[in-house]
Design a protein around this motif. Sequence first.
Motif, PDB file in Angstrom:
ATOM      1  N   LYS A   1       2.703  -1.034  -3.396  1.00 25.01           N
ATOM      2  CA  LYS A   1       2.893  -2.460  -2.938  1.00 25.01           C
ATOM      3  C   LYS A   1       1.146  -2.873  -3.298  1.00 25.01           C
ATOM      4  O   LYS A   1       1.146  -3.839  -3.629  1.00 25.01           O
ATOM      5  CB  LYS A   1       3.101  -2.403  -1.673  1.00 25.01           C
ATOM      6  CG  LYS A   1       4.678  -2.418  -1.511  1.00 25.01           C
ATOM      7  CD  LYS A   1       5.419  -2.555   0.022  1.00 25.01           C
ATOM      8  CE  LYS A   1       6.903  -2.324  -0.057  1.00 25.01           C
ATOM      9  NZ  LYS A   1       7.433  -2.529   1.298  1.00 25.01           N
ATOM     10  N   ALA A   2       0.309  -2.179  -2.815  1.00 29.03           N
ATOM     11  CA  ALA A   2      -1.024  -2.629  -3.138  1.00 29.03           C
ATOM     12  C   ALA A   2      -1.407  -2.590  -4.382  1.00 29.03           C
ATOM     13  O   ALA A   2      -1.840  -3.805  -5.026  1.00 29.03           O
ATOM     14  CB  ALA A   2      -1.966  -1.447  -2.639  1.00 29.03           C
ATOM     15  N   LEU A   3      -0.801  -1.780  -5.483  1.00 25.35           N
ATOM     16  CA  LEU A   3      -0.967  -2.001  -6.854  1.00 25.35           C
ATOM     17  C   LEU A   3      -0.137  -3.166  -7.527  1.00 25.35           C
ATOM     18  O   LEU A   3      -0.641  -3.869  -8.396  1.00 25.35           O
ATOM     19  CB  LEU A   3      -0.903  -0.802  -7.687  1.00 25.35           C
ATOM     20  CG  LEU A   3      -1.634   0.410  -7.358  1.00 25.35           C
ATOM     21  CD1 LEU A   3      -1.115   1.732  -8.091  1.00 25.35           C
ATOM     22  CD2 LEU A   3      -3.223  -0.037  -7.636  1.00 25.35           C
ATOM     23  N   LEU A   4       1.016  -3.383  -6.905  1.00 28.21           N
ATOM     24  CA  LEU A   4       1.939  -4.575  -7.315  1.00 28.21           C
ATOM     25  C   LEU A   4       1.336  -5.670  -7.198  1.00 28.21           C
ATOM     26  O   LEU A   4       1.293  -6.549  -7.789  1.00 28.21           O
ATOM     27  CB  LEU A   4       3.120  -4.322  -6.706  1.00 28.21           C
ATOM     28  CG  LEU A   4       4.161  -3.343  -7.348  1.00 28.21           C
ATOM     29  CD1 LEU A   4       5.393  -3.015  -6.306  1.00 28.21           C
ATOM     30  CD2 LEU A   4       4.737  -3.668  -8.619  1.00 28.21           C
ATOM     31  N   HIS A   5       0.593  -5.663  -5.679  1.00 23.67           N
ATOM     32  CA  HIS A   5      -0.490  -7.289  -5.431  1.00 23.67           C
ATOM     33  C   HIS A   5      -1.337  -7.489  -6.405  1.00 23.67           C
ATOM     34  O   HIS A   5      -1.339  -8.753  -6.883  1.00 23.67           O
ATOM     35  CB  HIS A   5      -0.870  -7.013  -4.052  1.00 23.67           C
ATOM     36  CG  HIS A   5      -1.709  -7.927  -3.732  1.00 23.67           C
ATOM     37  ND1 HIS A   5      -1.114  -9.201  -3.578  1.00 23.67           N
ATOM     38  CD2 HIS A   5      -3.008  -8.346  -3.709  1.00 23.67           C
ATOM     39  CE1 HIS A   5      -2.010 -10.061  -3.166  1.00 23.67           C
ATOM     40  NE2 HIS A   5      -3.494  -9.559  -3.468  1.00 23.67           N
TER      41      HIS A   5
END
Length: 136
Positions: free
Chosen positions: A50-54
């Motif tokens: 989720k951090a990388l998707l952000h």
Amino acid sequence: MKTRLAVIGAGPGGYVAAFHAADLGMQVTLIDADPNPGGVCTFRGCIPSKALLHAARVLDETKHATAYGVSFDNLSIDVDKLRAWKDQVVKKQTGGLLPRPMTAERESTMIRPDEATTTVTSGRLPTPEPSRHASC
């Protein structure tokens, strides 16, 4: 006599169940191969993804911003800095699990096959009234 409970697996369900049982006054042993509770989702799956998707969403927004007059020249990605940021997000999200504050508030034992047993026994929370409703 205390009720004894062994919880195998310290993923998001396991550590929550172990901590809840300890809050209810049970003698709990949490067993997991990883050094910290949280499991795959917390350390290698959901939170890091989720951090990388952000970051990817922000990059995508910059590409589409030209439609309303905002442009970013020479946009680049520093992979090492991105990875370090992702690791900080994971650390922030999981920092309260071990060794403090969550385990410090409960009498708990965590067993890892590759290390000595870790026992945390400082300050017990007051035993709450048992709920008649199952919780997830």
